[in-house]
Design an enzyme around this catalytic site. Structure first.
Site, PDB file in Angstrom:
ATOM      1  N   TYR A 141       0.814  -1.215   0.000  1.00 52.81           N
ATOM      2  CA  TYR A 141       0.000   0.000   0.000  1.00 52.81           C
ATOM      3  C   TYR A 141       0.849   1.268   0.000  1.00 52.81           C
ATOM      4  O   TYR A 141       0.436   2.287  -0.542  1.00 52.81           O
ATOM      5  CB  TYR A 141      -0.909   0.026   1.235  1.00 52.81           C
ATOM      6  CG  TYR A 141      -2.182  -0.747   1.094  1.00 52.81           C
ATOM      7  CD1 TYR A 141      -2.163  -2.122   0.935  1.00 52.81           C
ATOM      8  CD2 TYR A 141      -3.416  -0.102   1.147  1.00 52.81           C
ATOM      9  CE1 TYR A 141      -3.344  -2.837   0.831  1.00 52.81           C
ATOM     10  CE2 TYR A 141      -4.595  -0.811   1.040  1.00 52.81           C
ATOM     11  CZ  TYR A 141      -4.551  -2.174   0.887  1.00 52.81           C
ATOM     12  OH  TYR A 141      -5.726  -2.873   0.788  1.00 52.81           O
ATOM     13  N   LYS A 191       3.760 -15.337   3.520  1.00 53.81           N
ATOM     14  CA  LYS A 191       4.022 -16.145   2.328  1.00 53.81           C
ATOM     15  C   LYS A 191       5.530 -16.367   2.303  1.00 53.81           C
ATOM     16  O   LYS A 191       6.235 -16.008   1.345  1.00 53.81           O
ATOM     17  CB  LYS A 191       3.494 -15.408   1.084  1.00 53.81           C
ATOM     18  CG  LYS A 191       3.532 -16.220  -0.194  1.00 53.81           C
ATOM     19  CD  LYS A 191       2.498 -17.338  -0.243  1.00 53.81           C
ATOM     20  CE  LYS A 191       2.666 -18.155  -1.514  1.00 53.81           C
ATOM     21  NZ  LYS A 191       1.841 -19.393  -1.509  1.00 53.81           N
ATOM     22  N   ASP A 223      -2.276 -18.543   1.673  1.00 48.83           N
ATOM     23  CA  ASP A 223      -3.220 -19.347   0.881  1.00 48.83           C
ATOM     24  C   ASP A 223      -3.889 -20.411   1.763  1.00 48.83           C
ATOM     25  O   ASP A 223      -5.105 -20.620   1.706  1.00 48.83           O
ATOM     26  CB  ASP A 223      -2.546 -19.960  -0.353  1.00 48.83           C
ATOM     27  CG  ASP A 223      -1.205 -20.625  -0.060  1.00 48.83           C
ATOM     28  OD1 ASP A 223      -0.737 -20.571   1.092  1.00 48.83           O
ATOM     29  OD2 ASP A 223      -0.622 -21.217  -0.993  1.00 48.83           O
ATOM     30  N   ASP A 247      -6.208  -7.155   4.364  1.00 51.32           N
ATOM     31  CA  ASP A 247      -7.335  -6.583   3.624  1.00 51.32           C
ATOM     32  C   ASP A 247      -8.190  -7.710   3.054  1.00 51.32           C
ATOM     33  O   ASP A 247      -9.415  -7.739   3.204  1.00 51.32           O
ATOM     34  CB  ASP A 247      -6.805  -5.680   2.503  1.00 51.32           C
ATOM     35  CG  ASP A 247      -7.922  -5.091   1.669  1.00 51.32           C
ATOM     36  OD1 ASP A 247      -8.892  -4.588   2.262  1.00 51.32           O
ATOM     37  OD2 ASP A 247      -7.842  -5.152   0.423  1.00 51.32           O
ATOM     38  N   ASP A 251     -12.072  -9.378   4.618  1.00 50.00           N
ATOM     39  CA  ASP A 251     -13.312  -9.449   3.828  1.00 50.00           C
ATOM     40  C   ASP A 251     -13.812 -10.895   3.766  1.00 50.00           C
ATOM     41  O   ASP A 251     -15.013 -11.156   3.858  1.00 50.00           O
ATOM     42  CB  ASP A 251     -13.102  -8.943   2.393  1.00 50.00           C
ATOM     43  CG  ASP A 251     -13.530  -7.490   2.212  1.00 50.00           C
ATOM     44  OD1 ASP A 251     -13.323  -6.704   3.144  1.00 50.00           O
ATOM     45  OD2 ASP A 251     -14.067  -7.157   1.128  1.00 50.00           O
TER      46      ASP A 251
HETATM   47  C1  IPM Z   1     -10.436  -1.550   3.803  1.00 45.96           C
HETATM   48  C2  IPM Z   1     -10.629  -1.003   2.422  1.00 45.96           C
HETATM   49  C3  IPM Z   1      -9.505  -0.040   2.112  1.00 45.96           C
HETATM   50  C4  IPM Z   1      -8.214  -0.824   2.159  1.00 45.96           C
HETATM   51  C5  IPM Z   1      -9.642   0.722   0.781  1.00 45.96           C
HETATM   52  C6  IPM Z   1     -10.941   1.475   0.695  1.00 45.96           C
HETATM   53  C7  IPM Z   1      -8.480   1.640   0.522  1.00 45.96           C
HETATM   54  O1  IPM Z   1     -10.723  -2.030   1.498  1.00 45.96           O
HETATM   55  O2  IPM Z   1     -10.409  -0.741   4.753  1.00 45.96           O
HETATM   56  O3  IPM Z   1     -10.320  -2.753   3.958  1.00 45.96           O
HETATM   57  O4  IPM Z   1      -7.844  -1.483   1.174  1.00 45.96           O
HETATM   58  O5  IPM Z   1      -7.558  -0.784   3.198  1.00 45.96           O
HETATM   59 MG    MG Z   2     -10.783  -3.961   2.409  1.00 47.76          MG
END
Ligand code: IPM
Ligand code: MG
Length: 369
Positions: A141, A191, A223, A247, A251
């Site tokens: 990032y 990894k 993975d 990240d 999710d």
């Molecule tokens: C999160 C989001 C952010 C990230 C984006 C919006 C930049 O996906 O907070 O997980 O990738 O960190």
């Molecule tokens: Mg995210």
């Protein structure tokens, strides 16, 4: 307690869900006698539209002068064509860095009331309770150099994954300290079979572990971790990982909970904490009053816990959320069978706010006996 909170509602459903988190914080203020003062500012696509910058100086200054920041979401399809440093997301990344918020805490919990919302079998997710500790200011990032180049006349692009020992050590300490007051297990995800950054990661985390003898450490490749998360989420307590892996995995963890709309996050480690739901701006449902505000409300609970150090208040908000779900109220994303009542974003916020007073009363009554 007096607190100044910078409010950055942002884009899409951000303003709708943030409004409900504010409603809940005001209720907490009324019930427990705290004074929360809010200072609303622009970020993301909304800021690009009005001020031509994803994080205007006035917004950043307001955040730096506050005790905490409560953010909705950033991202709007109309800005998808912009380069990374001009997009709405750049506002959020700049803010995280300016605040020094290197530790991103993302709890993923299976709530009994909505267990059937998970596509995974109830027997697999029941009781799952994971805390992701995601490094937030390093890795791909922020690594330099980065950019678009011409390679023999053809377009190419590159990013740099870079981690220093110090960056790894400080985030590892956050994970181990969190594990001490949980189930005392840290799973460090990397990894290391391919990446140098991961080899350093593994070495440094192993060294930090020596200071936390009561905590069990295991290492997993990312993975394999992605697979175990859905096969057997109960095997995890604290998951420690770098920025991009965190990240993605956080999710994925939404699958355990049943809806991304429930997940909250705290970004701490700097002077000012940043609190935001894990979900994005969801432009497809924005403005329809159907967004789930519980992720934003849970983020407000994390603000009470980590910045205000009001643990009882934080727990009461979390109990109120469970109470409302147990009573059968659901936003549409949680409508999976046993909903008794489909609530709008505002109704859901109001239900939680009302329930806090009852939760606090019941606790007092219990202590009086
Ligand atoms: C999160 C989001 C952010 C990230 C984006 C919006 C930049 O996906 O907070 O997980 O990738 O960190
Ligand atoms: Mg995210």
């Amino acid at each position: 307690m007096r607190m100044k909170i910078a409010l950055l509602p942002g884009d899409g459903i951000g303003p709708e869900v943030t409004r409900e988190a504010v409603r809940v914080l005001r209720a907490v203020g009324d019930i427990y006698g705290h004074n929360f003062e809010f200072d609303e500012k622009l970020i993301g696509g909304a800021a690009i539209k009005q001020m031509n910058a994803p994080l205007p100086t006035a917004s950043l200054d307001a955040c730096l002068e506050s005790d905490a920041v409560l953010l909705g979401a950033v991202g709007a399809p109309e800005h998808d064509h912009l380069p990374p440093d001009k997009r709405p997301e750049a506002g959020l990344l700049t803010l995280r860095r300016a605040l020094g918020a290197y530790a991103n805490l993302r709890p993923a919990i299976s709530y009994q009331a909505v267990i059937d919302c998970s596509p995974l079998r109830a027997g697999v997710v029941a009781g799952a309770d994971i805390l992701f500790v995601r490094e937030l200011l390093g890795g791909l990032y922020f690594g330099e150099p980065r950019g678009f180049i011409k390679d023999n006349g053809a377009s190419a692009a590159f990013n740099t994954m870079r981690y220093s020992t110090e960056e790894i050590e400080r985030i590892a300490r956050v994970a181990f300290a969190a594990a001490l007051v949980r189930r005392r297990k840290v799973t460090s995800v990397d990894k290391a079979n391919v990446l140098e950054t991961s080899q350093l990661w593994r070495e440094v985390v192993g060294r930090v572990a020596l200071d936390y003898k009561e905590v069990t450490l295991e290492h997993l490749y990312v993975d394999a971790c992605a697979m175990h998360l859905v096969m057997n989420p109960r095997r995890f307590d604290v998951v420690l990982t770098e920025n991009l892996f965190g990240d993605i995995l956080s999710d994925e963890a939404a699958v355990i909970t049943g809806s991304l709309g429930l997940l909250a996050s705290a970004s701490v480690g700097g002077e000012v904490g940043l609190y935001e739901p894990v979900h994005g701006s969801a432009p497809d449902i924005a403005g329809r009053g159907i967004a789930n505000p519980l992720g934003a409300i849970s983020s407000a609970a994390l603000l009470l816990r980590h910045t205000a150090h009001l643990e009882q208040e934080a727990q009461d908000v979390e109990t109120a959320i469970r109470t409302v779900l147990d009573a059968g109220y659901r936003t549409p994303d949680l409508d999976c069978g046993q909903s008794k009542y489909i609530a709008s974003t505002t109704e859901m916020g109001a239900l939680v706010a009302e329930s806090i007073a009852e939760v606090a009363d019941m606790r007092h009554a219990y202590h009086a006996v």
